[in-house]
Design a protein around this motif. Structure first.
Motif, PDB file in Angstrom:
ATOM      1  N   LYS A  46      -7.113   5.979  -6.697  1.00 13.88           N
ATOM      2  CA  LYS A  46      -5.689   5.337  -7.226  1.00 13.88           C
ATOM      3  C   LYS A  46      -6.549   4.433  -8.693  1.00 13.88           C
ATOM      4  O   LYS A  46      -6.983   3.429  -8.549  1.00 13.88           O
ATOM      5  CB  LYS A  46      -5.108   4.510  -6.021  1.00 13.88           C
ATOM      6  CG  LYS A  46      -4.137   3.897  -6.521  1.00 13.88           C
ATOM      7  CD  LYS A  46      -2.674   4.591  -5.831  1.00 13.88           C
ATOM      8  CE  LYS A  46      -1.807   3.834  -6.018  1.00 13.88           C
ATOM      9  NZ  LYS A  46      -0.597   4.164  -4.964  1.00 13.88           N
ATOM     10  N   GLU A  73       3.024   4.690 -14.294  1.00 13.26           N
ATOM     11  CA  GLU A  73       3.835   4.528 -13.299  1.00 13.26           C
ATOM     12  C   GLU A  73       4.824   6.499 -13.137  1.00 13.26           C
ATOM     13  O   GLU A  73       5.011   6.762 -13.395  1.00 13.26           O
ATOM     14  CB  GLU A  73       4.569   3.426 -13.231  1.00 13.26           C
ATOM     15  CG  GLU A  73       3.763   2.567 -12.334  1.00 13.26           C
ATOM     16  CD  GLU A  73       4.737   1.114 -12.125  1.00 13.26           C
ATOM     17  OE1 GLU A  73       4.518  -0.259 -11.352  1.00 13.26           O
ATOM     18  OE2 GLU A  73       6.145   0.923 -12.375  1.00 13.26           O
ATOM     19  N   GLY A 124       3.239   8.382 -11.331  1.00 15.83           N
ATOM     20  CA  GLY A 124       4.179   8.289  -9.706  1.00 15.83           C
ATOM     21  C   GLY A 124       3.654   6.849  -9.664  1.00 15.83           C
ATOM     22  O   GLY A 124       2.431   6.424  -9.586  1.00 15.83           O
ATOM     23  N   GLY A 125       4.872   6.012  -8.396  1.00 13.89           N
ATOM     24  CA  GLY A 125       4.060   5.321  -7.600  1.00 13.89           C
ATOM     25  C   GLY A 125       3.598   4.389  -8.317  1.00 13.89           C
ATOM     26  O   GLY A 125       4.682   3.456  -9.660  1.00 13.89           O
ATOM     27  N   GLU A 126       4.215   3.231  -7.418  1.00 11.88           N
ATOM     28  CA  GLU A 126       3.566   1.408  -8.203  1.00 11.88           C
ATOM     29  C   GLU A 126       1.865   0.793  -8.560  1.00 11.88           C
ATOM     30  O   GLU A 126       1.681   1.796  -8.045  1.00 11.88           O
ATOM     31  CB  GLU A 126       4.569   0.609  -7.299  1.00 11.88           C
ATOM     32  CG  GLU A 126       5.565   0.532  -7.159  1.00 11.88           C
ATOM     33  CD  GLU A 126       6.343  -0.879  -5.925  1.00 11.88           C
ATOM     34  OE1 GLU A 126       7.478  -1.032  -6.908  1.00 11.88           O
ATOM     35  OE2 GLU A 126       5.983  -1.100  -5.596  1.00 11.88           O
ATOM     36  N   ARG A 127       2.080   0.207  -9.749  1.00  7.07           N
ATOM     37  CA  ARG A 127       0.974  -0.383  -9.750  1.00  7.07           C
ATOM     38  C   ARG A 127       1.235  -1.483 -10.148  1.00  7.07           C
ATOM     39  O   ARG A 127       1.443  -1.968 -11.206  1.00  7.07           O
ATOM     40  CB  ARG A 127       0.198   0.508 -10.714  1.00  7.07           C
ATOM     41  CG  ARG A 127       0.644   1.728 -11.104  1.00  7.07           C
ATOM     42  CD  ARG A 127      -1.172   2.247 -10.025  1.00  7.07           C
ATOM     43  NE  ARG A 127      -0.912   4.017 -10.396  1.00  7.07           N
ATOM     44  CZ  ARG A 127      -1.042   5.383 -10.092  1.00  7.07           C
ATOM     45  NH1 ARG A 127       0.422   4.155  -8.974  1.00  7.07           N
ATOM     46  NH2 ARG A 127      -1.308   5.936  -9.627  1.00  7.07           N
TER      47      ARG A 127
END
Length: 83
Positions: free
Chosen positions: A5, A37, A41-44
């Motif tokens: 990640k 992001e 994609g997704g939250e950081r």
């Protein structure tokens, strides 16, 4: 795959974010977050302070940008441990 990640650092890796004025500081925080992001994609919500330098103003700017955890380091030699 979930094995790795990636999280943002800063936009340009300034030597000391404490010395930045408010607008450049905000840009250093928001640009890498938005790009990661958008592309991955997704939250950081975690970030690493550039060179480990931060103060309350920098921490508040990170929080305002959307980060919830800021990571830094303590300088010095590693010491032996039983762990």
């Amino acid at each position: 795959s979930g094995l790795v990640k990636a999280y943002p650092h800063t936009a340009s890796h300034p030597a000391d974010m404490r010395l930045l004025k408010d607008t450049p500081l905000q840009r250093e925080m928001t640009e890498p977050l938005r790009r990661m992001e958008q592309r991955l994609g997704g939250e950081r919500r975690f970030m690493s302070y550039s060179n480990g330098f931060y103060d309350e103003r920098v921490a508040r700017a990170a929080h305002a940008a959307g980060y919830r955890l800021g990571i830094t380091e303590d300088w010095g030699a590693a010491q032996r441990s039983r762990n």
